[in-house]
Design a protein around this motif. Structure first.
Motif, PDB file in Angstrom:
ATOM      1  N   HIS A   1       0.863  -1.190   0.000  1.00  0.00           N
ATOM      2  CA  HIS A   1       0.000   0.000   0.000  1.00  0.00           C
ATOM      3  C   HIS A   1       0.898   1.238   0.000  1.00  0.00           C
ATOM      4  O   HIS A   1       1.567   1.510   1.007  1.00  0.00           O
ATOM      5  CB  HIS A   1      -0.908  -0.049   1.239  1.00  0.00           C
ATOM      6  CG  HIS A   1      -2.008   0.974   1.279  1.00  0.00           C
ATOM      7  ND1 HIS A   1      -3.105   0.823   2.113  1.00  0.00           N
ATOM      8  CD2 HIS A   1      -2.187   2.151   0.630  1.00  0.00           C
ATOM      9  CE1 HIS A   1      -3.916   1.867   1.970  1.00  0.00           C
ATOM     10  NE2 HIS A   1      -3.375   2.701   1.081  1.00  0.00           N
TER      11      HIS A   1
ATOM     12  N   GLU B   1      -6.050   2.315  -4.723  1.00  0.00           N
ATOM     13  CA  GLU B   1      -6.970   2.365  -3.582  1.00  0.00           C
ATOM     14  C   GLU B   1      -8.280   2.947  -4.088  1.00  0.00           C
ATOM     15  O   GLU B   1      -8.282   3.967  -4.785  1.00  0.00           O
ATOM     16  CB  GLU B   1      -6.404   3.222  -2.447  1.00  0.00           C
ATOM     17  CG  GLU B   1      -7.284   3.189  -1.198  1.00  0.00           C
ATOM     18  CD  GLU B   1      -6.600   3.766   0.046  1.00  0.00           C
ATOM     19  OE1 GLU B   1      -5.488   4.313  -0.076  1.00  0.00           O
ATOM     20  OE2 GLU B   1      -7.190   3.679   1.140  1.00  0.00           O
TER      21      GLU B   1
ATOM     22  N   ASP C   1       1.108   2.325   3.784  1.00  0.00           N
ATOM     23  CA  ASP C   1       0.182   3.327   3.237  1.00  0.00           C
ATOM     24  C   ASP C   1       0.963   4.633   3.016  1.00  0.00           C
ATOM     25  O   ASP C   1       0.539   5.719   3.416  1.00  0.00           O
ATOM     26  CB  ASP C   1      -1.006   3.545   4.185  1.00  0.00           C
ATOM     27  CG  ASP C   1      -2.156   4.301   3.542  1.00  0.00           C
ATOM     28  OD1 ASP C   1      -2.040   4.679   2.366  1.00  0.00           O
ATOM     29  OD2 ASP C   1      -3.169   4.521   4.245  1.00  0.00           O
TER      30      ASP C   1
ATOM     31  N   HIS D   1       2.532   7.940   2.269  1.00  0.00           N
ATOM     32  CA  HIS D   1       2.200   9.240   1.682  1.00  0.00           C
ATOM     33  C   HIS D   1       3.421  10.159   1.714  1.00  0.00           C
ATOM     34  O   HIS D   1       3.620  10.959   0.807  1.00  0.00           O
ATOM     35  CB  HIS D   1       1.045   9.911   2.430  1.00  0.00           C
ATOM     36  CG  HIS D   1      -0.308   9.319   2.122  1.00  0.00           C
ATOM     37  ND1 HIS D   1      -0.718   8.108   2.619  1.00  0.00           N
ATOM     38  CD2 HIS D   1      -1.336   9.775   1.341  1.00  0.00           C
ATOM     39  CE1 HIS D   1      -1.944   7.835   2.168  1.00  0.00           C
ATOM     40  NE2 HIS D   1      -2.338   8.844   1.396  1.00  0.00           N
TER      41      HIS D   1
END
Ligand code: ZN
Ligand code: ZN
Length: 303
Positions: free
Chosen positions: A28, A81, A188, A190
């Motif tokens: 992710h 996603e 995840d 970012h």
């Protein structure tokens, strides 16, 4: 209890008793294609340099052209996603598709509900993971209807920065209901500070997109943000676990059942051999290291 052991081996791909080697993966990650601050090239380069074997690029409702970016040592998986409507949650679900082709789109003109969109991902050759359910505040009935997801995120680094990184209770609710869904830990990603803080170790015979998806679905691995797990199995009615030095090991079973195993004061644990009470229907382990970092096994059914 011997029969229990045989059942486990039929129903679970116990990674610790299976041929293959271990691969570290992050499934992710966002880039500047959506709301990440890291370019696609820097994201791939960073994980490659850190020794990861697979990275899924999963921007919000957008794919990236990652063809030609995989090498012998690191697989780059095309993902996305996506955010279908969720009953009772206006902001929708966070679902993570793996292995969708570049240009795959669901946002416009796609079937509306989550089940239809998971099916559309499957039709395109992909599979879906349920993203950070604790951060989303999902209730049991909002998760139980997603029967075609292949895993959920037990740990998500980005959500951890907002104090909702570990989705332990959400996961246990599914197990308590008899759905032994497996899990992954992810960054995840970012921002640079998300990198390399949550990962999944997969045991596989070879590195390919198909084997990654198969290992996630069958639970051939474990999730971590620190500790290593070297063995986890049920033998002669007992749980055997070996791990890197731990300050505690938790054995999680259905509601009202479970155990906490602590070392002697001033010591750490490297292994446990715990007799399983006959009333437990499943068992999974959480290893906590002296810094408070954790590793999570997938559940073993004891029924
Ligand atoms: Zn998300
Ligand atoms: Zn995300």
């Amino acid at each position: 209890m011997t029969a229990v052991l045989e059942t486990d081996f039929v129903r679970h791909a116990n990674p610790f008793r299976r041929a293959g080697r271990w691969y570290k993966v992050n499934l992710h990650a966002h880039t500047t294609t959506s709301d990440g601050t890291i370019s696609l090239a820097d994201c791939i380069g960073g994980y490659r340099k850190a020794g990861y074997s697979a990275l899924a690029i999963t921007d919000h409702e957008r794919t990236n052209d990652v063809r030609g970016m995989s090498t012998k040592d690191m697989l780059v998986i095309s993902g996305m996603e996506y955010h279908p409507p969720c009953p009772g949650r206006p902001a929708g679900y966070h679902l993570v598709a793996l292995n969708v082709p570049h240009g795959f789109a669901l946002a416009d003109g796609a079937p509306g509900d989550a089940i239809a969109r998971i099916a559309a991902v499957k039709k395109a050759g992909g599979e879906t993971i349920l993203g950070h359910p604790y951060w989303c505040g999902l209730r049991y009935e909002q998760m139980a209807c997603l029967s075609d997801v292949i895993a959920l995120e037990i740990f998500n680094t980005q959500a951890d920065r907002m104090a909702r990184g570990e989705s332990s209770e959400a996961w246990s609710q599914l197990h308590d209901a008899g759905w032994f869904l497996n899990a992954v830990a992810v960054d995840d990603t970012h921002d640079p500070e998300d990198m390399f803080c949550g990962w999944t170790m997969l045991k596989m015979r070879r590195l390919s997109v198909a084997s990654v998806i198969d290992a996630v679905r069958t639970g051939s691995g474990y999730s971590s943000n620190g500790p290593e797990i070297h063995d986890f199995t049920v033998r002669r009615g007992a749980v055997e676990l070996r791990c890197s030095p731990a300050a505690a090991v938790y054995l999680v079973s259905q509601s009202g059942k479970g155990a906490r195993i602590l070392p002697l004061p001033g010591k750490t644990l490297r292994s446990i051999d715990f007799p399983i009470p006959k009333t437990w229907r499943y068992v999974r382990a959480v290893v906590v290291d002296p810094r408070g970092m954790k590793a999570w096994t997938n559940p073993l059914s004891l029924m």
